[in-house]
Design an enzyme around this catalytic site. Structure first.
Site, mmCIF file in Angstrom:
data_model
loop_
_atom_site.group_PDB
_atom_site.id
_atom_site.type_symbol
_atom_site.label_atom_id
_atom_site.label_comp_id
_atom_site.label_asym_id
_atom_site.label_seq_id
_atom_site.Cartn_x
_atom_site.Cartn_y
_atom_site.Cartn_z
ATOM 1 N NE ARG A 1 -5.618 -2.450 14.476
ATOM 2 C CZ ARG A 1 -5.034 -2.839 13.358
ATOM 3 N NH1 ARG A 1 -3.845 -3.386 13.401
ATOM 4 N NH2 ARG A 1 -5.634 -2.706 12.206
ATOM 5 C CE LYS B 1 -1.720 -0.888 -6.379
ATOM 6 N NZ LYS B 1 -1.316 -2.237 -6.020
ATOM 7 N N GLY C 1 -6.662 1.975 7.991
ATOM 8 C CA GLY C 1 -5.519 2.503 8.744
ATOM 9 C C GLY C 1 -5.190 3.945 8.418
ATOM 10 N N GLY D 1 -9.124 -3.811 6.284
ATOM 11 C CA GLY D 1 -9.550 -4.856 5.352
ATOM 12 C C GLY D 1 -10.864 -5.489 5.768
HETATM 13 P P1 AMP Z 1 -5.025 2.811 0.568
HETATM 14 O O1 AMP Z 1 -4.176 1.909 1.414
HETATM 15 O O2 AMP Z 1 -5.462 2.196 -0.705
HETATM 16 O O3 AMP Z 1 -6.130 3.461 1.354
HETATM 17 O O4 AMP Z 1 -4.043 3.948 0.074
HETATM 18 C C1 AMP Z 1 -3.412 4.808 0.960
HETATM 19 C C2 AMP Z 1 -2.203 5.372 0.293
HETATM 20 O O5 AMP Z 1 -2.586 6.031 -0.898
HETATM 21 C C3 AMP Z 1 -1.511 6.380 1.142
HETATM 22 O O6 AMP Z 1 -0.224 5.899 1.458
HETATM 23 C C4 AMP Z 1 -1.416 7.626 0.258
HETATM 24 O O7 AMP Z 1 -0.164 8.243 0.310
HETATM 25 C C5 AMP Z 1 -1.654 7.054 -1.113
HETATM 26 N N1 AMP Z 1 -2.194 8.061 -2.025
HETATM 27 C C6 AMP Z 1 -3.274 8.835 -1.846
HETATM 28 N N2 AMP Z 1 -3.431 9.686 -2.864
HETATM 29 C C7 AMP Z 1 -2.424 9.464 -3.717
HETATM 30 C C8 AMP Z 1 -2.024 10.043 -4.951
HETATM 31 N N3 AMP Z 1 -2.718 11.027 -5.502
HETATM 32 N N4 AMP Z 1 -0.919 9.562 -5.567
HETATM 33 C C9 AMP Z 1 -0.207 8.568 -4.988
HETATM 34 N N5 AMP Z 1 -0.525 7.974 -3.824
HETATM 35 C C10 AMP Z 1 -1.615 8.427 -3.187
#
Ligand code: AMP
Length: 398
Positions: free
Chosen positions: A36, A200, A356, A379
């Site tokens: 950054r 999520k 990130g 975001g």
């Molecule tokens: P996000 O911030 O929504 O992009 O999510 C990123 C996070 O999702 C990372 O810390 C990953 O470890 C987690 N993640 C990815 N795949 C899985 C999974 N199958 N089960 C649990 N956590 C996950």
């Protein structure tokens, strides 16, 4: 676009909102990823080369409304000085008499970094009086902080109203972010594939809905995929699953069908009997995961199927990892997809990676140079793609 390219900065005090919210080592507070800071260098150097004075303002972390040493921007002064190859001055606040007195001593070619804006709660509240106080520190306002462009904070948006249309503009980084995002979303070459991963569904549902009108393929990986499998009647064992989002997931799949967008889910998964790198591991169909097991990465069949789609794409947008890539046993999927995106890019596709975790993955797997554009905003990028007006952009243009 109103950028700094043609502005004569000679003799001006230029207030630059940067996003120096960089990760620091917990022990010695050294900068562990300076992307950054590097991203803002062209803007800073342009102003300095023109004969202007640079006053940098940023936030760092999430202080709870007052000064906290671990979030002090003084930790990054030495690193920034090294990158700019000149001494960066620092003042231990961002408003008030000491700041004004320090600014009065600055000469053209000087760079001053102000203390963390978020040590004042007024920053995040978008307080008008605070924004006005900040505005008085410079003759010109440059916003180069794409990472916070989705926030209507005092320094990212409200402040702009205290500058005339001529004296507020985007820095080079912000301009590049907008230009590259537009390349993907406003004018994509087809086939356009979006790869959406991460934990999520709820975080990514809005962007996926927008993408239904733009993309040809939407690849879904990461923890969020299991909510889709469950919505389709599958067994997902102990995998991440948002029960309250089953309807949303189902509706998205139906809408995609109507709009002729192909949603591609990972057919197989690497499963584990605990959320642990040392857990027992097996491979399973993603729609039939045994009780007591959880999907923590996409499997090799999924990687191959995703790769095929990626390689025939002309535009690729990627946000979110395919698995728990922080653990070495569950990073194969994210790595496979990173390599496929790099390969497609080398064959002429335009690729944009943001968020990130996906950016960290691209760096970890050493393919950053093989991606067309790596966004500095997670975001902010998502909200831009969701079709929202970002306050940090709007305030410069209006
Ligand atoms: P996000 O911030 O929504 O992009 O999510 C990123 C996070 O999702 C990372 O810390 C990953 O470890 C987690 N993640 C990815 N795949 C899985 C999974 N199958 N089960 C649990 N956590 C996950």
């Amino acid at each position: 676009m109103k950028t700094i390219a043609d502005y004569p900065f000679k003799g001006k005090r230029v207030l630059v909102r940067v996003d120096f919210n960089v990760p620091l080592d917990k022990q010695d507070f050294s900068v562990t990823d300076d992307s950054r800071i590097r991203g803002a260098l062209p803007t800073i150097n342009k102003i300095l080369n023109d004969g202007g004075t640079v006053i940098l303002m940023s936030h760092l972390g999430r202080p709870k409304g007052g000064p906290e040493d671990k979030y002090s921007l003084r930790h990054i002064v030495a690193h920034t000085s090294g990158l700019l190859q000149r001494h960066v001055k620092f003042v231990a606040d961002c408003v008030g008499d000491t700041v004004k007195q320090t600014i009065d001593t600055l000469k053209p070619g000087d760079v001053l970094l102000l203390e963390n804006l978020r040590f004042h709660p007024e920053e995040e509240k978008g307080d008008e009086a605070f924004a006005r106080e900040l505005s008085l520190l410079g003759d010109v306002y440059v916003n180069d902080a794409f990472g916070t462009a989705h926030r209507a904070h005092a320094s990212t948006a409200i402040i702009a109203k205290y500058f005339s249309a001529e004296d507020k503009m985007f820095g080079y980084l912000m301009a590049a972010e907008i230009e590259n995002a537009d390349k993907a979303i406003k004018n994509p070459q087809h086939p356009f594939t979006a790869i959406i991963g991460g934990a999520k569904v709820s975080d990514k549902i809005l962007i996926m809905e927008q993408l239904l009108d733009k993309a040809d393929y939407i690849i879904i990986g990461g923890g969020m995929a299991y909510t889709f499998f469950r919505a389709l009647g599958g067994n997902v064992g102990n995998s991440l699953c948002e029960m309250e989002r089953l309807e949303t997931a189902k509706a998205l799949l139906d809408k995609a069908k109507e709009k002729n967008v192909q949603i591609i889910l990972p057919q197989d998964s690497v499963i584990a009997d605990a959320f642990d790198n040392n857990a027992n591991i097996s491979i399973s169909e993603s729609s039939n995961i045994p009780d007591g097991w959880m999907g923590l990465d996409i499997g090799s069949k999924s990687i191959a199927a995703f790769r095929d789609v990626i390689l025939k794409s002309k535009t690729i947008l990627w946000n979110g990892p395919m698995g728990v890539f922080e653990m070495s046993n569950f990073q194969g999927g994210t790595k496979g997809i990173a390599l496929a995106v790099a390969e497609a890019t080398s064959q002429g596709a335009f690729s944009l990676v943001g968020g990130g975790d996906s950016v960290a993955a691209v760096n970890t797997f050493g393919i950053a140079n093989h991606i067309s554009y790596i966004s500095t905003g997670g975001g902010a990028m998502l909200e831009y793609f969701e079709g929202k007006q970002l306050p940090g952009i709007y305030s410069i243009l209006h």
